[in-house]
Design a protein around this motif. Structure first.
Motif, PDB file in Angstrom:
ATOM      1  N   HIS A   1      57.622  37.700  10.218  1.00 58.14           N
ATOM      2  CA  HIS A   1      57.883  38.859   9.359  1.00 58.14           C
ATOM      3  C   HIS A   1      57.650  40.138  10.150  1.00 58.14           C
ATOM      4  O   HIS A   1      56.636  40.269  10.833  1.00 58.14           O
ATOM      5  CB  HIS A   1      56.917  38.871   8.161  1.00 58.14           C
ATOM      6  CG  HIS A   1      57.062  37.667   7.265  1.00 58.14           C
ATOM      7  ND1 HIS A   1      57.732  37.713   6.067  1.00 58.14           N
ATOM      8  CD2 HIS A   1      56.629  36.389   7.404  1.00 58.14           C
ATOM      9  CE1 HIS A   1      57.694  36.521   5.492  1.00 58.14           C
ATOM     10  NE2 HIS A   1      57.032  35.701   6.286  1.00 58.14           N
ATOM     11  N   ILE A   2      58.571  41.080  10.037  1.00 55.90           N
ATOM     12  CA  ILE A   2      58.398  42.391  10.670  1.00 55.90           C
ATOM     13  C   ILE A   2      58.275  43.429   9.546  1.00 55.90           C
ATOM     14  O   ILE A   2      59.149  43.496   8.674  1.00 55.90           O
ATOM     15  CB  ILE A   2      59.602  42.770  11.551  1.00 55.90           C
ATOM     16  CG1 ILE A   2      59.923  41.662  12.559  1.00 55.90           C
ATOM     17  CG2 ILE A   2      59.359  44.085  12.271  1.00 55.90           C
ATOM     18  CD1 ILE A   2      61.109  41.981  13.462  1.00 55.90           C
ATOM     19  N   PHE A   3      57.194  44.222   9.567  1.00 61.28           N
ATOM     20  CA  PHE A   3      56.959  45.187   8.494  1.00 61.28           C
ATOM     21  C   PHE A   3      57.065  46.617   9.014  1.00 61.28           C
ATOM     22  O   PHE A   3      56.397  46.990   9.987  1.00 61.28           O
ATOM     23  CB  PHE A   3      55.543  45.002   7.921  1.00 61.28           C
ATOM     24  CG  PHE A   3      55.322  43.659   7.264  1.00 61.28           C
ATOM     25  CD1 PHE A   3      55.691  43.444   5.948  1.00 61.28           C
ATOM     26  CD2 PHE A   3      54.737  42.611   7.977  1.00 61.28           C
ATOM     27  CE1 PHE A   3      55.476  42.214   5.337  1.00 61.28           C
ATOM     28  CE2 PHE A   3      54.518  41.382   7.380  1.00 61.28           C
ATOM     29  CZ  PHE A   3      54.891  41.179   6.057  1.00 61.28           C
ATOM     30  N   GLY A   4      57.884  47.425   8.326  1.00 56.19           N
ATOM     31  CA  GLY A   4      57.979  48.850   8.649  1.00 56.19           C
ATOM     32  C   GLY A   4      57.472  49.666   7.470  1.00 56.19           C
ATOM     33  O   GLY A   4      57.718  49.309   6.321  1.00 56.19           O
ATOM     34  N   ARG A   5      56.788  50.786   7.780  1.00 59.53           N
ATOM     35  CA  ARG A   5      56.225  51.561   6.659  1.00 59.53           C
ATOM     36  C   ARG A   5      57.245  52.505   6.036  1.00 59.53           C
ATOM     37  O   ARG A   5      57.044  53.007   4.943  1.00 59.53           O
ATOM     38  CB  ARG A   5      55.002  52.340   7.111  1.00 59.53           C
ATOM     39  CG  ARG A   5      55.281  53.362   8.189  1.00 59.53           C
ATOM     40  CD  ARG A   5      54.012  54.096   8.554  1.00 59.53           C
ATOM     41  NE  ARG A   5      54.184  54.897   9.750  1.00 59.53           N
ATOM     42  CZ  ARG A   5      53.234  55.645  10.285  1.00 59.53           C
ATOM     43  NH1 ARG A   5      52.044  55.691   9.726  1.00 59.53           N
ATOM     44  NH2 ARG A   5      53.453  56.325  11.373  1.00 59.53           N
TER      45      ARG A   5
ATOM     46  N   ARG B   1      64.115  28.230  11.562  1.00 55.92           N
ATOM     47  CA  ARG B   1      63.178  29.356  11.616  1.00 55.92           C
ATOM     48  C   ARG B   1      63.840  30.591  11.000  1.00 55.92           C
ATOM     49  O   ARG B   1      65.059  30.740  11.047  1.00 55.92           O
ATOM     50  CB  ARG B   1      62.762  29.649  13.063  1.00 55.92           C
ATOM     51  CG  ARG B   1      61.912  28.529  13.633  1.00 55.92           C
ATOM     52  CD  ARG B   1      61.459  28.817  15.038  1.00 55.92           C
ATOM     53  NE  ARG B   1      60.525  27.803  15.493  1.00 55.92           N
ATOM     54  CZ  ARG B   1      59.962  27.781  16.682  1.00 55.92           C
ATOM     55  NH1 ARG B   1      60.236  28.722  17.565  1.00 55.92           N
ATOM     56  NH2 ARG B   1      59.107  26.825  17.009  1.00 55.92           N
ATOM     57  N   ARG B   2      62.997  31.454  10.444  1.00 57.02           N
ATOM     58  CA  ARG B   2      63.493  32.664   9.787  1.00 57.02           C
ATOM     59  C   ARG B   2      62.748  33.901  10.295  1.00 57.02           C
ATOM     60  O   ARG B   2      61.561  33.829  10.573  1.00 57.02           O
ATOM     61  CB  ARG B   2      63.307  32.559   8.261  1.00 57.02           C
ATOM     62  CG  ARG B   2      64.280  31.586   7.598  1.00 57.02           C
ATOM     63  CD  ARG B   2      63.722  31.024   6.313  1.00 57.02           C
ATOM     64  NE  ARG B   2      62.509  30.246   6.559  1.00 57.02           N
ATOM     65  CZ  ARG B   2      62.494  28.967   6.978  1.00 57.02           C
ATOM     66  NH1 ARG B   2      63.620  28.318   7.176  1.00 57.02           N
ATOM     67  NH2 ARG B   2      61.351  28.349   7.213  1.00 57.02           N
ATOM     68  N   LEU B   3      63.503  35.000  10.369  1.00 55.18           N
ATOM     69  CA  LEU B   3      62.920  36.267  10.777  1.00 55.18           C
ATOM     70  C   LEU B   3      63.155  37.253   9.637  1.00 55.18           C
ATOM     71  O   LEU B   3      64.296  37.555   9.310  1.00 55.18           O
ATOM     72  CB  LEU B   3      63.662  36.710  12.037  1.00 55.18           C
ATOM     73  CG  LEU B   3      62.803  37.246  13.133  1.00 55.18           C
ATOM     74  CD1 LEU B   3      63.478  37.057  14.459  1.00 55.18           C
ATOM     75  CD2 LEU B   3      62.492  38.677  12.886  1.00 55.18           C
ATOM     76  N   HIS B   4      62.079  37.674   8.986  1.00 53.74           N
ATOM     77  CA  HIS B   4      62.193  38.536   7.799  1.00 53.74           C
ATOM     78  C   HIS B   4      61.929  39.979   8.206  1.00 53.74           C
ATOM     79  O   HIS B   4      60.920  40.266   8.851  1.00 53.74           O
ATOM     80  CB  HIS B   4      61.154  38.154   6.746  1.00 53.74           C
ATOM     81  CG  HIS B   4      61.140  36.686   6.403  1.00 53.74           C
ATOM     82  ND1 HIS B   4      61.603  36.201   5.203  1.00 53.74           N
ATOM     83  CD2 HIS B   4      60.705  35.601   7.103  1.00 53.74           C
ATOM     84  CE1 HIS B   4      61.454  34.878   5.177  1.00 53.74           C
ATOM     85  NE2 HIS B   4      60.908  34.490   6.322  1.00 53.74           N
ATOM     86  N   LEU B   5      62.826  40.875   7.797  1.00 58.23           N
ATOM     87  CA  LEU B   5      62.593  42.309   8.034  1.00 58.23           C
ATOM     88  C   LEU B   5      62.234  42.947   6.696  1.00 58.23           C
ATOM     89  O   LEU B   5      63.007  42.868   5.744  1.00 58.23           O
ATOM     90  CB  LEU B   5      63.866  42.956   8.576  1.00 58.23           C
ATOM     91  CG  LEU B   5      64.237  42.615  10.014  1.00 58.23           C
ATOM     92  CD1 LEU B   5      65.670  43.013  10.306  1.00 58.23           C
ATOM     93  CD2 LEU B   5      63.310  43.326  10.978  1.00 58.23           C
TER      94      LEU B   5
END
Ligand SMILES: NC(=O)c1ccc[n+]([C@@H]2O[C@H](COP(=O)([O-])OP(=O)(O)OC[C@H]3O[C@@H](n4cnc5c(N)ncnc54)[C@H](OP(=O)(O)O)[C@@H]3O)[C@@H](O)[C@H]2O)c1
Length: 316
Positions: free
Chosen positions: A44-48, A116-120
């Protein structure tokens, strides 16, 4: 991954990739073994802030969508559709518009059933990493576009918890000062004029130069770093020509070798680098993996220098 810059993308992509897909690269054995043992399924990639405020660059973002056996997942609720956000996007540069198209395109992309999964995730501001013995999850506050500050966000009070097993931070860098070298505490850089270091009176410090992120701050791709170095070296050569360097400079390129030796610094020369290059390629050729391996990187510095120098000594 916390952060929406290219470092976050690089790290997330490496974490999501299957180790075997890295075999055609120069990946060292210990890194391959570590990644091959990885049980990761979801990154998971988290942006504010929002999707229009990412600091990614288009090519790096597109690469994310091309990782074999990895699906990229984005969430409609992370895409603000209010008028101010649309106006912000309309006024943004082409890079941002291209990335917005890429991100919006992923909203409607069917899952390929990848393993595999990549969550934005966007509009997620970090609040807390929780867990007792080790990381168990992370808490975020949902943010929303701030109408009073285009491109900015405000907290909404909504709390979002994600169970996670590891947290990596990619929220930018800050330079640190060196003893006796001028430093700009606000910008975290060495004050300079095109690479010539400046003292507090804005006068050049003879013989002192800066390049890279400590010169201009932690921004830019590799190409920028090269042109930046060229600018600094050009200034240095000008100063040399004008007799502005503080110590006499010997007109002998080999002088640097005696200085390094006198200081007990281990180094290699070009011929030695070629020996190391041949060694790494031979390791690649001898590797028993089913794909062609151009090379296997030797990582420890001592080992690099040892290989390049020992063979040099034998050869001479
Ligand atoms: N492939 C490549 O060419 C490549 C690879 C790696 C790096 N680089 C370059 O190297 C430079 C540095 O990259 P970077 O990724 O380290 O930095 P960056 O581009 O400055 O991105 C930092 C990210 O961290 C976020 N952030 C900062 N403080 C935060 C906080 N307290 N909470 C949550 N998020 C926070 C920022 O969000 P806000 O925008 O909201 O502040 C931003 O999304 C960039 O110019 C990058 O392009 C290039």
């Amino acid at each position: 991954m916390i952060g929406n810059g290219n470092v976050a993308l690089d790290v997330a992509r490496m974490l999501a990739k299957h180790a075997d897909d890295l075999l055609p690269t120069d990946i060292p054995g210990n890194v391959y073994a570590g990644l091959a043992a990885s049980a990761v399924t979801d990154v998971h990639i988290f942006g504010r802030r929002g999707p229009a405020q990412v600091k990614f660059t288009p090519i790096e973002l597109r690469e994310l969508g091309a990782v074999p056996d990895v699906d990229v997942i984005v969430y409609e609720e992370d895409f603000p559709r209010d008028e101010a956000s649309e106006q912000f996007l309309a006024a943004s540069n082409n890079q941002v518009k291209v990335m917005s198209r890429t991100l919006n395109g992923w909203l409607t992309k069917e899952s390929s059933g990848a393993s595999r999964r990549l969550h934005l995730h966007f509009l997620h501001s970090p609040v807390e990493v929780y867990g007792t013995e080790r990381v168990e999850g992370m808490r975020f506050e949902r943010t929303a576009p701030d109408p009073a500050n285009p491109g900015g966000v405000t907290g909404t009070g909504e709390i979002l918890d994600y169970p996670l097993q590891a947290v990596y931070r990619a929220v930018g860098y800050r330079g640190s000062p060196l003893a006796e070298v001028p430093f700009d505490e606000t910008l975290g850089v060495i004050p300079n004029d095109g690479g010539r270091v400046l003292d507090p009176a804005a006068q050049p410090v003879p013989g002192l130069y800066a390049t890279g992120w400590i010169k201009r701050g932690p921004v830019g791709l590799i190409g920028h770093t090269k042109s930046d170095a060229l600018e600094t070296v050009t200034r240095l050569v000008e100063d040399l020509g004008n007799g502005l360097l503080p110590e006499p400079v010997e007109d002998d390129a080999d002088a640097i070798l005696s200085v390094l030796s006198a200081r007990g610094i281990s180094f290699t020369e070009w011929d030695g680098w070629l020996v190391l290059d041949a060694h790494e390629r031979a390791l690649g050729a001898a590797d028993g993996s089913p794909v062609d391996r151009e090379r296997v990187k030797v990582v420890p510095r001592d080992e690099q220098v040892g290989i390049s120098r020992s063979v040099e000594l034998v050869a001479s």
